[in-house]
Scaffold this motif. Structure first.
Motif, PDB file in Angstrom:
ATOM      1  N   ALA A 193     -33.273  10.820  34.682  1.00 53.40           N
ATOM      2  CA  ALA A 193     -33.391  10.732  33.224  1.00 53.40           C
ATOM      3  C   ALA A 193     -34.062  11.970  32.647  1.00 53.40           C
ATOM      4  N   ILE A 194     -35.126  12.455  33.291  1.00 50.71           N
ATOM      5  CA  ILE A 194     -35.820  13.645  32.789  1.00 50.71           C
ATOM      6  C   ILE A 194     -34.899  14.859  32.853  1.00 50.71           C
ATOM      7  N   THR A 195     -34.143  14.978  33.953  1.00 54.30           N
ATOM      8  CA  THR A 195     -33.212  16.108  34.075  1.00 54.30           C
ATOM      9  C   THR A 195     -32.193  16.104  32.942  1.00 54.30           C
ATOM     10  N   LEU A 196     -31.687  14.922  32.623  1.00 54.15           N
ATOM     11  CA  LEU A 196     -30.714  14.811  31.536  1.00 54.15           C
ATOM     12  C   LEU A 196     -31.360  15.134  30.196  1.00 54.15           C
ATOM     13  N   VAL A 197     -32.547  14.623  29.966  1.00 56.20           N
ATOM     14  CA  VAL A 197     -33.231  14.839  28.695  1.00 56.20           C
ATOM     15  C   VAL A 197     -33.560  16.322  28.503  1.00 56.20           C
ATOM     16  N   ARG A 198     -33.982  16.987  29.575  1.00 54.67           N
ATOM     17  CA  ARG A 198     -34.323  18.412  29.461  1.00 54.67           C
ATOM     18  C   ARG A 198     -33.109  19.269  29.123  1.00 54.67           C
ATOM     19  N   ALA A 199     -31.914  18.772  29.430  1.00 48.73           N
ATOM     20  CA  ALA A 199     -30.703  19.542  29.155  1.00 48.73           C
ATOM     21  C   ALA A 199     -30.237  19.419  27.706  1.00 48.73           C
ATOM     22  N   ILE A 200     -30.819  18.469  26.959  1.00 50.32           N
ATOM     23  CA  ILE A 200     -30.411  18.265  25.565  1.00 50.32           C
ATOM     24  C   ILE A 200     -31.153  19.257  24.670  1.00 50.32           C
ATOM     25  N   PRO A 201     -30.459  20.014  23.824  1.00 52.32           N
ATOM     26  CA  PRO A 201     -31.135  20.968  22.937  1.00 52.32           C
ATOM     27  C   PRO A 201     -32.101  20.267  21.988  1.00 52.32           C
ATOM     28  N   ASP A 202     -33.228  20.917  21.714  1.00 51.51           N
ATOM     29  CA  ASP A 202     -34.225  20.331  20.822  1.00 51.51           C
ATOM     30  C   ASP A 202     -33.663  20.043  19.435  1.00 51.51           C
ATOM     31  N   ALA A 203     -32.679  20.824  19.019  1.00 52.78           N
ATOM     32  CA  ALA A 203     -32.112  20.636  17.680  1.00 52.78           C
ATOM     33  C   ALA A 203     -31.477  19.259  17.517  1.00 52.78           C
ATOM     34  N   ARG A 204     -31.145  18.605  18.637  1.00 55.05           N
ATOM     35  CA  ARG A 204     -30.494  17.302  18.572  1.00 55.05           C
ATOM     36  C   ARG A 204     -31.456  16.141  18.821  1.00 55.05           C
ATOM     37  N   THR A 205     -32.698  16.441  19.051  1.00 54.76           N
ATOM     38  CA  THR A 205     -33.631  15.371  19.434  1.00 54.76           C
ATOM     39  C   THR A 205     -34.812  15.242  18.476  1.00 54.76           C
ATOM     40  N   GLY A 206     -34.689  15.793  17.284  1.00 51.59           N
ATOM     41  CA  GLY A 206     -35.825  15.780  16.363  1.00 51.59           C
ATOM     42  C   GLY A 206     -36.330  14.378  16.052  1.00 51.59           C
ATOM     43  N   TRP A 207     -35.409  13.451  15.788  1.00 52.84           N
ATOM     44  CA  TRP A 207     -35.817  12.093  15.397  1.00 52.84           C
ATOM     45  C   TRP A 207     -36.463  11.359  16.552  1.00 52.84           C
ATOM     46  N   ILE A 208     -35.932  11.548  17.770  1.00 51.16           N
ATOM     47  CA  ILE A 208     -36.499  10.838  18.907  1.00 51.16           C
ATOM     48  C   ILE A 208     -37.819  11.463  19.334  1.00 51.16           C
ATOM     49  N   ARG A 209     -37.961  12.787  19.127  1.00 48.41           N
ATOM     50  CA  ARG A 209     -39.242  13.426  19.432  1.00 48.41           C
ATOM     51  C   ARG A 209     -40.320  12.979  18.455  1.00 48.41           C
ATOM     52  N   PHE A 210     -39.933  12.671  17.231  1.00 45.58           N
ATOM     53  CA  PHE A 210     -40.901  12.124  16.271  1.00 45.58           C
ATOM     54  C   PHE A 210     -41.439  10.787  16.770  1.00 45.58           C
ATOM     55  N   ILE A 211     -40.559   9.947  17.296  1.00 47.50           N
ATOM     56  CA  ILE A 211     -41.006   8.676  17.864  1.00 47.50           C
ATOM     57  C   ILE A 211     -41.930   8.927  19.043  1.00 47.50           C
ATOM     58  N   GLY A 212     -41.573   9.909  19.882  1.00 42.45           N
ATOM     59  CA  GLY A 212     -42.405  10.220  21.042  1.00 42.45           C
ATOM     60  C   GLY A 212     -43.781  10.732  20.659  1.00 42.45           C
ATOM     61  N   ARG A 213     -43.844  11.572  19.619  1.00 45.15           N
ATOM     62  CA  ARG A 213     -45.140  12.128  19.198  1.00 45.15           C
ATOM     63  C   ARG A 213     -46.025  11.064  18.568  1.00 45.15           C
ATOM     64  N   THR A 214     -45.432  10.063  17.960  1.00 49.82           N
ATOM     65  CA  THR A 214     -46.195   8.983  17.317  1.00 49.82           C
ATOM     66  C   THR A 214     -45.983   7.665  18.063  1.00 49.82           C
ATOM     67  N   SER A 215     -45.804   7.747  19.378  1.00 48.28           N
ATOM     68  CA  SER A 215     -45.418   6.580  20.177  1.00 48.28           C
ATOM     69  C   SER A 215     -46.427   5.443  20.093  1.00 48.28           C
ATOM     70  N   LEU A 216     -47.715   5.756  19.975  1.00 48.25           N
ATOM     71  CA  LEU A 216     -48.720   4.694  19.889  1.00 48.25           C
ATOM     72  C   LEU A 216     -48.468   3.807  18.676  1.00 48.25           C
TER      73      LEU A 216
END
Length: 332
Positions: A239-262
């Motif tokens: 899963a990490i290998t797959l996620v690392r291959a995705i460009p950051d430009a396509r993951t902005g919304w999910i990274r927002f969830i990750g940064r505010t995961s608590l």
């Protein structure tokens, strides 16, 4: 005579933010919310179809272990602080929201009838993850002199003799292995990077598929047992290998969830419970209406709270203690 090879261990950089970690954490939180969308219906005797339950069970061995491992990856970075800063930070970011949201959950679920019961505040329902993290961070400074593999091995050996389902201790031991595995991985970042390549990841995905099959076939026996750990590690690597291959430009919304995961983690269940109660009072018994409405309101409500959290006080007080950070000590 050939020159000696450099066998030094390369730790994870402590000054760099890895965006894939935010993406991975965000995806795990999304899967947690989707899982709880069905489990919160059990008390109302509303059950999903067999195929949908099976789809949820397949991910059980991977979802929470991945979240715990990601938390452990950052342990050594936290331990670089002096003990006072370290302790105050964990009280501010873990103990405070745990108490606040345990009180909210107990109030929503049973009207606060358990407020005076001490055990109701211990590993409270879905907040067990935050409770476990507090314990692991509390003991980490006192065992940091040990080789990083020792707590991992000790925890999983203990979990073998005290299975996850047997007691709270068994659950603590099982996830302690994942937390301290994250610390171990952060100290051997060169090895981790070699594993996060296409060929090892494909092999890992095949192993994870076997683990998912076992989890699906024997969900009550093996989902959180030491036997499934190798397959779960393989799934997380893939899963990490797959996620690392995705460009950051396509993951902005999910990274927002990750940064505010608590925020998302502590808030989604109370929102779901309120939604459930409204639908039940309206006479709705259809699983899919409950599931879609519960998940939709959990995502929407958590998103609003996460945005408010970013605005700071007083909204942030729901998730972070209001006292200021201690001043860093300086040396002459």
């Amino acid at each position: 005579m050939p020159a000696p090879q450099n066998t030094a261990v390369t730790p994870m950089p402590t000054t760099q933010r890895f965006t894939w970690m935010d993406t991975m954490r965000g995806l795990a939180i999304v899967l947690v919310i989707l899982r709880h969308g069905s489990t919160t219906l059990i008390e109302y005797q509303i059950f999903p179809t067999i195929w949908f339950q099976a789809l949820q069970d397949v991910l059980v061995p991977f979802r929470m272990p991945a979240l715990m491992l990601l938390s452990g990856l950052l342990l050594d970075r936290a331990l670089k602080k002096n003990l006072g800063q370290y302790t105050l930070g964990k009280m501010q970011n873990l103990l405070w929201p745990y108490v606040i949201w345990a009180a909210i959950f107990l109030g929503v679920s049973n009207g606060g009838e358990q407020y005076l019961e001490p055990m109701a505040w211990v590993s409270t329902s879905y907040l067990w993850f935050i409770f476990f993290l507090m314990i692991y961070f509390a003991i980490a400074p006192f065992i940091k002199f040990l080789p990083a593999w020792v707590p991992v091995l000790a925890a999983w050996i203990g979990s073998w003799f005290e299975p996850y389902a047997a007691s709270l201790l068994g659950q603590l031991l099982y996830f302690a292995g994942w937390f301290f595995l994250g610390q171990l991985a952060s100290r051997h970042w060169d090895l981790v990077n070699r594993l996060l390549r296409p060929t090892p990841a494909i092999i890992a995905a095949v192993l994870a598929a076997f683990g998912a099959y076992f989890s699906l076939t024997y969900p009550a026996r093996i989902e959180y047992r030491v036997e499934i750990v190798p397959f779960a590690i393989a799934g997380i690597i893939a899963a990490i290998t797959l996620v690392r291959a995705i460009p950051d430009a396509r993951t902005g919304w999910i990274r927002f969830i990750g940064r505010t995961s608590l925020v998302w983690y502590v808030a989604h269940i109370p929102i779901m419970l309120v939604t459930r109660r409204i639908l039940v009072m309206a006479g709705v018994e259809n699983f899919w209406i409950h599931y879609i409405a519960g998940c939709t309101m959990a995502f929407l409500g958590s998103w609003v709270l996460a945005r408010l959290f970013q605005r700071g006080a007083p909204f942030s007080w729901l998730f972070k203690a209001p006292w200021p950070k201690p001043k860093a000590r300086t040396t002459a």
